[in-house]
Design a protein around this motif. Sequence first.
Motif, PDB file in Angstrom:
ATOM      1  N   ALA A   1       0.845  -1.208   0.000  1.00 11.04           N
ATOM      2  CA  ALA A   1       0.000   0.000   0.000  1.00 11.04           C
ATOM      3  C   ALA A   1       0.877   1.255   0.000  1.00 11.04           C
ATOM      4  O   ALA A   1       0.561   2.241  -0.681  1.00 11.04           O
ATOM      5  CB  ALA A   1      -0.935  -0.016   1.204  1.00 11.04           C
ATOM      6  N   THR A   2       1.988   1.220   0.735  1.00 13.18           N
ATOM      7  CA  THR A   2       2.903   2.362   0.768  1.00 13.18           C
ATOM      8  C   THR A   2       3.531   2.598  -0.599  1.00 13.18           C
ATOM      9  O   THR A   2       3.628   3.737  -1.068  1.00 13.18           O
ATOM     10  CB  THR A   2       3.996   2.142   1.833  1.00 13.18           C
ATOM     11  N   VAL A   3       3.940   1.521  -1.258  1.00 11.16           N
ATOM     12  CA  VAL A   3       4.501   1.644  -2.614  1.00 11.16           C
ATOM     13  C   VAL A   3       3.477   2.285  -3.545  1.00 11.16           C
ATOM     14  O   VAL A   3       3.782   3.226  -4.279  1.00 11.16           O
ATOM     15  CB  VAL A   3       4.960   0.273  -3.151  1.00 11.16           C
ATOM     16  N   ASN A   4       2.237   1.777  -3.518  1.00  8.59           N
ATOM     17  CA  ASN A   4       1.198   2.338  -4.381  1.00  8.59           C
ATOM     18  C   ASN A   4       0.913   3.795  -4.037  1.00  8.59           C
ATOM     19  O   ASN A   4       0.669   4.611  -4.923  1.00  8.59           O
ATOM     20  CB  ASN A   4      -0.087   1.514  -4.300  1.00  8.59           C
ATOM     21  N   ASN A   5       0.918   4.121  -2.752  1.00  9.31           N
ATOM     22  CA  ASN A   5       0.686   5.500  -2.331  1.00  9.31           C
ATOM     23  C   ASN A   5       1.759   6.427  -2.890  1.00  9.31           C
ATOM     24  O   ASN A   5       1.461   7.535  -3.339  1.00  9.31           O
ATOM     25  CB  ASN A   5       0.639   5.581  -0.802  1.00  9.31           C
ATOM     26  N   GLU A   6       3.005   5.980  -2.869  1.00 13.43           N
ATOM     27  CA  GLU A   6       4.097   6.770  -3.430  1.00 13.43           C
ATOM     28  C   GLU A   6       3.905   7.008  -4.927  1.00 13.43           C
ATOM     29  O   GLU A   6       4.343   8.019  -5.465  1.00 13.43           O
ATOM     30  CB  GLU A   6       5.443   6.090  -3.177  1.00 13.43           C
ATOM     31  N   LEU A   7       3.248   6.064  -5.581  1.00 13.43           N
ATOM     32  CA  LEU A   7       2.980   6.174  -7.014  1.00 13.43           C
ATOM     33  C   LEU A   7       1.634   6.838  -7.287  1.00 13.43           C
ATOM     34  O   LEU A   7       1.149   6.835  -8.416  1.00 13.43           O
ATOM     35  CB  LEU A   7       3.015   4.782  -7.661  1.00 13.43           C
TER      36      LEU A   7
END
Length: 116
Positions: free
Chosen positions: A58-64
């Motif tokens: 979820a953090t990776v997607n949030n960064e993107l």
Amino acid sequence: MAARDAIKEALSAFAQQHQGVHYALVSREGLPVASKLPNAVHEETFAIMSATMLGAAATVNNELKGEEPEYLTVKSSNFETFLTGVTKDLLVVLISPNAGARDATVEFLLSLRRLH
């Protein structure tokens, strides 16, 4: 019926209908809520690592600038593990033998997300 109870019932029914399927219902903080895991699995470690995996994705997607992942999969030679957030407080982990029906597992996971 509360979402948590409906999810528990759905997981139990799915595992009974699909041979070799194991599952865990886990809080987003990594606490086990309900599970049917293989005997050798340490439930608390499994729960915290599952929550960590979904949180990291979820953090990776949030960064993107994306949304929370619909689901994650981890494939090994003998089984595939699926993780998905089902409510703001809960996630589900399904472990399916590779001979299992992947499409049915994914559809089931997505249907759990719609329960709440």
